[in-house]
Design an enzyme around this catalytic site. Structure first.
Site, PDB file in Angstrom:
ATOM      1  N   GLU A 304       0.827  -1.222   0.000  1.00 31.94           N
ATOM      2  CA  GLU A 304       0.000   0.000   0.000  1.00 31.94           C
ATOM      3  C   GLU A 304       0.851   1.258   0.000  1.00 31.94           C
ATOM      4  O   GLU A 304       0.426   2.301  -0.478  1.00 31.94           O
ATOM      5  CB  GLU A 304      -0.928   0.016   1.224  1.00 31.94           C
ATOM      6  N   HIS A 333       8.543 -27.305  -0.414  1.00 34.54           N
ATOM      7  CA  HIS A 333       7.820 -28.407  -1.053  1.00 34.54           C
ATOM      8  C   HIS A 333       6.676 -27.866  -1.895  1.00 34.54           C
ATOM      9  O   HIS A 333       5.738 -28.586  -2.204  1.00 34.54           O
ATOM     10  CB  HIS A 333       7.277 -29.349   0.028  1.00 34.54           C
ATOM     11  N   LYS A 447     -13.158   1.745  -1.562  1.00 33.21           N
ATOM     12  CA  LYS A 447     -14.061   1.872  -0.400  1.00 33.21           C
ATOM     13  C   LYS A 447     -15.307   2.667  -0.797  1.00 33.21           C
ATOM     14  O   LYS A 447     -16.426   2.305  -0.476  1.00 33.21           O
ATOM     15  CB  LYS A 447     -13.361   2.612   0.751  1.00 33.21           C
TER      16      LYS A 447
HETATM   17  O1  PA5 Z   1      -3.200   1.507   5.889  1.00 35.74           O
HETATM   18  C1  PA5 Z   1      -4.321   1.915   5.726  1.00 35.74           C
HETATM   19  O2  PA5 Z   1      -4.612   3.104   5.842  1.00 35.74           O
HETATM   20  C2  PA5 Z   1      -5.481   0.978   5.395  1.00 35.74           C
HETATM   21  O3  PA5 Z   1      -5.072  -0.294   5.064  1.00 35.74           O
HETATM   22  C3  PA5 Z   1      -6.415   0.891   6.590  1.00 35.74           C
HETATM   23  O4  PA5 Z   1      -5.729   0.399   7.705  1.00 35.74           O
HETATM   24  C4  PA5 Z   1      -7.638   0.019   6.329  1.00 35.74           C
HETATM   25  O5  PA5 Z   1      -8.256   0.387   5.111  1.00 35.74           O
HETATM   26  C5  PA5 Z   1      -8.637   0.156   7.470  1.00 35.74           C
HETATM   27  O6  PA5 Z   1      -8.966   1.502   7.651  1.00 35.74           O
HETATM   28  P1  PA5 Z   1      -9.632   2.042   8.981  1.00 35.74           P
HETATM   29  O7  PA5 Z   1      -8.720   1.800  10.119  1.00 35.74           O
HETATM   30  O8  PA5 Z   1      -9.819   3.511   8.716  1.00 35.74           O
HETATM   31  O9  PA5 Z   1     -10.938   1.330   9.145  1.00 35.74           O
END
Ligand code: PA5
Length: 458
Positions: A304, A333, A447
């Protein structure tokens, strides 16, 4: 790895041992033609100065800094009494449902597994991670657990992530039906933005205990905030040890020279393998089941943060290597054949543990001894070590760049070091590519689209 030790894990003091990081086989001298030449690294010295100075500038200012995630070992201690008090209340429960996804779940899950905190112990609830939408898992929680003995920690930085919210609504309804509204509120803790979002409103409106996610700390960098520390403290993990480990790694990464700053060296090597050698798949392969979920945490952090276009536009060159997880010895394996003989686009990070607390002797009858003479006097760790060394040797002999991270022992201090090492390396790598390590524009789009679809849109 070294022979079995009966000593309990080192306590996290300033003398706790540092990770052993062996990068020799990333270089030409260690692995041959596909390795990085030392001159290629040296040529980047001005870049290293730039990115290192940026990290220093943008981490100064504690929780208000842009890279607040890199100094949590300094800024979180003042919140620890609040986190520890909440954790203490949770010890009266048998089960704790931790609802959250991505960065709001993977870090705590990884440390929980790594430190064996899921093993039964006195005054220790079990954690149940409600991350992915799984109707069977939710149903089983409601059918097989007692609401009186269950606490809920709902974690969402944004406060409205749909997977998290729907699971919270279902679990909350179950608690309310079993216990009544007022009592159900005493079983809940909310971790979210201090000022905004739906969860923050719920905390205010219903008077539910809440803890803040520092606004400048992004989800995947938040394991050392209440997001990871509260559930882990509830099961007795040494959260001060985690922070001490993170501080130790930060101190180790204080120089602008990659030869003495392992996070910068890792970032530089992965960046060079991607941009100069077409090595675009980075495989993390722990030889330790307890570190398997650490791979999932790393995968999200790396993917990410770095999986972006370098100028932000569609036709700009892409950044980032594809993070892939594997597990030794199982994947010898399974995937090793492809690693060795298919495309030469991979870099490997092996992880090992030096001292295992449990290390049984392999029992041999006299007949067994005849069949397996080489197992005489051997312990399980000896076999694991031989398997790891064999794999790393065949990978090296085939000319594939690889490195090894060795944890002195599996304790909170070592995990804290690993967390800081990877967070720091990710930020350095993003700065070398010239991208923002903290945003995730593509994820945000998805989202929003899911909500549009639920609202009847197309
Ligand atoms: O790193 C990030 O920002 C995302 O992966 C969030 O952790 C994930 O989408 C969950 O978001 P939130 O904590 O706002 O529910």
């Amino acid at each position: 790895m070294v022979p079995h030790s009966k000593n309990s894990p080192a306590s996290p003091t300033s003398s706790s041992p540092l990770l052993h990081i062996d990068t020799t086989r990333l270089y030409r001298e260690g692995v041959g033609a596909e390795g990085i030449d030392k001159t290629e690294i040296e040529a980047l010295a001005p870049e290293f100065r730039r990115v290192h100075q940026t990290v220093i500038d943008k981490s100064a200012g504690g929780l208000n800094a842009e890279f607040a995630c890199l100094s949590l070992h300094d800024s979180m201690p003042e919140s620890l009494p609040q986190i520890e008090a909440a954790a203490e209340q949770m010890r009266h429960f048998e089960d704790v449902a931790v609802i959250g996804i991505g960065g709001s779940s993977l870090g705590a899950k990884a440390v929980y597994q790594a430190l064996g905190a899921d093993e039964p112990g006195p005054r220790r609830p079990r954690l149940h991670f409600l991350e992915n939408l799984d109707p069977r898992h939710l149903d089983s929680l409601r059918r097989n657990r007692s609401a009186e003995k269950t606490a809920v920690i709902c974690i969402s930085k944004a406060g409205g992530t749909i997977e998290t919210i729907v699971q919270y609504l279902i679990v909350r309804e179950w608690l309310e039906q079993q216990l009544g509204k007022n009592e159900a509120r005493q079983h809940q803790w909310l971790i979210t933005d201090p000022a905004q979002g739906w969860l923050r409103e719920v905390a205010r409106r219903d008077g539910i205990t809440s803890l803040p996610v520092p606004p400048r700390v992004g989800g995947r960098y938040s394991v050392l905030t209440a997001v990871g520390l509260l559930p882990l403290a509830a099961v007795g993990v040494d959260i001060r040890g985690l922070l001490a480990g993170s501080a130790a790694n930060a101190a180790r990464c204080a120089a602008e020279n990659p030869r003495t700053n392992p996070a910068l060296e890792m970032a530089a090597m992965f960046y060079l393998f991607d941009t100069r050698k077409n090595k675009r798949v980075s495989i993390m392969m722990p030889y330790a089941d307890p570190l398997q979920l650490f791979g999932d945490w790393y995968r999200q952090l790396w993917a990410e943060s770095l999986g972006k276009r370098r100028g932000g536009r569609r036709d700009d060159p892409p950044a980032g290597t594809l993070p892939v997880t594997a597990l030794g010895t199982v994947d010898q394996h399974s995937q090793l054949q492809m690693y060795l003989e298919s495309r030469r686009d991979k870099i490997f990070t092996f992880m090992t543990i030096d001292h295992w607390r449990q290390n049984p002797l392999i029992p041999l009858s006299s007949d067994d001894r005849k069949s397996f003479p080489y197992l005489e006097g051997k312990r399980l760790q000896d076999v694991l070590e031989a398997e790891f060394r064999a794999t790393s040797q065949v990978i090296t002999e085939a000319g594939h760049p690889n490195m090894t991270l060795c944890l002195p022992t599996l304790d909170a201090h070592a995990l804290g070091q690993l967390i800081d090492l990877y967070q720091r390396a990710t930020v350095y790598a993003a700065l070398l590519y010239g991208i923002n390590p903290l945003d995730q524009p593509a994820v945000e789009k998805g989202k929003k689209l899911a909500i549009q679809l639920l609202s009847g849109g197309r």
